[in-house]
Design an enzyme around this catalytic site. Structure first.
Site, PDB file in Angstrom:
ATOM      1  N   LYS A   1      62.528  26.828  20.192  1.00 40.29           N
ATOM      2  CA  LYS A   1      62.367  25.366  20.234  1.00 40.29           C
ATOM      3  C   LYS A   1      62.201  24.813  18.820  1.00 40.29           C
ATOM      4  O   LYS A   1      62.884  23.867  18.420  1.00 40.29           O
ATOM      5  CB  LYS A   1      61.142  24.980  21.076  1.00 40.29           C
ATOM      6  N   ASN A   2      61.279  25.408  18.071  1.00 37.63           N
ATOM      7  CA  ASN A   2      60.966  24.807  16.776  1.00 37.63           C
ATOM      8  C   ASN A   2      62.066  25.012  15.738  1.00 37.63           C
ATOM      9  O   ASN A   2      62.064  24.368  14.696  1.00 37.63           O
ATOM     10  CB  ASN A   2      59.603  25.301  16.275  1.00 37.63           C
TER      11      ASN A   2
ATOM     12  N   CYS B   1      52.952  16.657  21.176  1.00 39.86           N
ATOM     13  CA  CYS B   1      51.682  17.007  21.825  1.00 39.86           C
ATOM     14  C   CYS B   1      50.498  16.384  21.108  1.00 39.86           C
ATOM     15  O   CYS B   1      50.459  16.340  19.879  1.00 39.86           O
ATOM     16  CB  CYS B   1      51.500  18.525  21.835  1.00 39.86           C
TER      17      CYS B   1
ATOM     18  N   ARG C   1      47.861  15.090  13.219  1.00 38.15           N
ATOM     19  CA  ARG C   1      49.287  15.281  12.965  1.00 38.15           C
ATOM     20  C   ARG C   1      49.880  14.187  12.077  1.00 38.15           C
ATOM     21  O   ARG C   1      50.910  13.574  12.404  1.00 38.15           O
ATOM     22  CB  ARG C   1      50.075  15.405  14.273  1.00 38.15           C
TER      23      ARG C   1
ATOM     24  N   ASP D   1      50.353  28.357  17.871  1.00 40.64           N
ATOM     25  CA  ASP D   1      51.041  28.114  19.151  1.00 40.64           C
ATOM     26  C   ASP D   1      50.770  29.217  20.176  1.00 40.64           C
ATOM     27  O   ASP D   1      51.070  29.044  21.361  1.00 40.64           O
ATOM     28  CB  ASP D   1      52.559  27.980  18.928  1.00 40.64           C
TER      29      ASP D   1
ATOM     30  N   ARG E   1      59.288  20.809  27.949  1.00 43.47           N
ATOM     31  CA  ARG E   1      59.734  20.481  26.594  1.00 43.47           C
ATOM     32  C   ARG E   1      60.007  21.738  25.785  1.00 43.47           C
ATOM     33  O   ARG E   1      60.782  21.707  24.825  1.00 43.47           O
ATOM     34  CB  ARG E   1      58.661  19.664  25.864  1.00 43.47           C
TER      35      ARG E   1
END
Ligand code: EPU
Length: 416
Positions: free
Chosen positions: A22-23, A115, A120, A303, A395
């Site tokens: 994903k990242n 999220c 952030r 994560d 997601r």
């Protein structure tokens, strides 16, 4: 369909194939607009990709996705203001800041989503753009970043931020002259991005290190890349196997991306074996408690902090886990405690008192990795668990239900 049901304590065996990261893919898609035509392979089936597709189509980029391969044609691309409607659906929408600034020397974009796990902020990204010669203006929640010309600079990041490193790379590849990023993030996903950009003719050196050197070029040509396997998805299923597996094989893994994670599993006495790009896992008893501190790569990934908490519940004694990257990444603990866990939250640290037996409950996914922690708990719990708000999970975990059902889990989507 925003809920799943799980009946726990099923033995998991067979093979789970890990999808593309994903990242990685969330930076590769915005990066693709820096040249006219690109191909991205091994694309995971996640809603973050769907949301980036929407932004690309809005910008008049041609996009096709078939059998996990994306073709992107941005020859007819138009630089438009990316409004909240698009930007707030995911964190990585802000990679269009670097990419559009690089290509058009101007970008207008609203705040990103993602999220809710901490402040952030993205001040390092904006300071990086300014160092390259851009002006940053903010009107309400709209960021307008523009430059007459981008020029290479030396950028010292106060913290090796993944997002800031990506955004600065995206803006710097088409700047004139040399950019140095000191204290850059060295996560494998950044390496994947560099590989992609270099395939388009960018000149980036220092892959896998904390010092990147980018020699700006005037134009990029077509490029191609294969998304690396998702190390967090792999870690999550390895945990499922260590809790409930009978020779559960996690396939298409790059074990070298999970060194710190395996060190923790070794300390706990977990049963797993690495065989090339496969990790074979088995239900592990008499696990030892451990102390873990999250860190930037190659340290223990934040994560995987929430997913591994579910395994710590099975250890015989008190484990201590300190989260150093985000301020608000323990929202899973409330629901784990409702399922029978005994976790104490003390600021940036949790104490996990094990072993505990879990019972199925109605729980809620607050963020992506909290959702993964709850799925792992539900797979090990007695009885039935209902997990709501699974949009967060979708997601980031490609075909989660199918992958788990294939190996014997009782898990399904419900329509209530
Ligand atoms: N930070 C700042 N200012 C900045 C940038 C970051 O203060 O300008 C702080 C953040 O607030 C945070 C820390 O630095 O406390 C780390 O942030 P970083 O920029 O490294 O993280 P990110 O780019 O926002 C990516 C992943 C995250 C992953 C982190 C750390 C993407 C889209 N997201 O986030 O993934 O946790 O790196 O590895 O790549 C996830 O997949 O669940 C996830 C949250």
């Amino acid at each position: 369909m925003d809920k799943i049901k799980v009946i726990g304590k099923q033995t998991l065996s067979g093979k789970i194939y890990i999808s593309g990261s994903k990242n990685s893919v969330v930076s590769l898609l915005p990066a693709a607009i820096l040249s006219d035509e690109c191909v991205i392979e091994k694309v995971p089936h996640i809603s973050d990709v769907d949301n980036l597709e929407e932004i690309l189509r809005f910008l008049n980029v041609k996009f096709s996705l078939e059998s996990g391969v994306i073709h992107i044609d941005s020859t007819q691309m138009v630089n438009k203001s990316i409004t909240e409607e698009y930007s707030t659906k995911l964190r990585a929408s802000y990679y269009f800041m670097g990419a559009l600034l690089g290509r058009f020397k101007r970008v207008e974009i609203s705040l990103p989503g993602g999220c809710n796990i901490g402040a952030r902020s993205f001040d390092f990204h904006l300071k990086g753009f300014e160092k390259l010669g851009a002006k940053v203006m903010v009107k309400d929640n709209l960021y307008i970043i523009e430059a007459d010309k981008l020029e290479g600079a030396v950028i010292d990041l106060p913290f090796p931020s993944v997002g800031a490193t990506v955004n600065i790379i995206l803006a710097a590849v088409l700047a004139s002259g040399k950019t140095i990023i000191n204290n850059a993030a060295s996560e494998p996903e950044i390496g994947n991005l560099i590989q992609f950009l270099n395939s388009m003719g960018a000149k980036i050196k220092g892959v896998n290190t904390n010092k990147l050197e980018i020699i700006g070029v005037s134009q990029l040509h077509g490029g191609k890349v294969r998304v690396i396997p998702d190390r967090i998805e792999a870690g999550t299923y390895i945990l499922a196997g260590v809790m409930n597996g009978n020779n559960l094989e996690i396939c298409d893994v790059m074990p070298e991306h999970l060194t710190s994670f395996f060190e923790v599993l070794d300390k706990m006495g977990a049963r797993y074996k690495i065989d090339g790009d496969k990790v074979i896992t088995n239900k592990s008893l008499h696990l030892k408690p451990v102390n873990i501190e999250t860190a930037v790569y190659p340290g223990f990934a934040t994560d995987l902090q929430q997913p591994i908490t579910t395994l710590l519940l099975q250890a015989e004694g008190v484990s201590v886990l300190r989260e150093t990257i985000y301020e608000n990444r323990f929202q899973n603990t409330k629901y784990l405690n409702e399922m029978g866990a005994n976790i104490e939250v003390l600021g940036d640290t949790i104490k996990v008192y094990g072993p505990t037996s879990l019972r199925g409950k109605l729980v809620r996914t607050s963020d992506l990795r909290a959702g993964a922690a709850l799925v792992l708990a539900a797979l090990s719990a007695e009885g039935e668990t209902t997990i709501t708000d699974i949009k967060h999970l979708l997601r980031g975990y490609s075909d989660l239900i199918k992958k788990l059902t294939n190996v014997g889990a009782k898990i399904w989507l419900i329509d209530e």
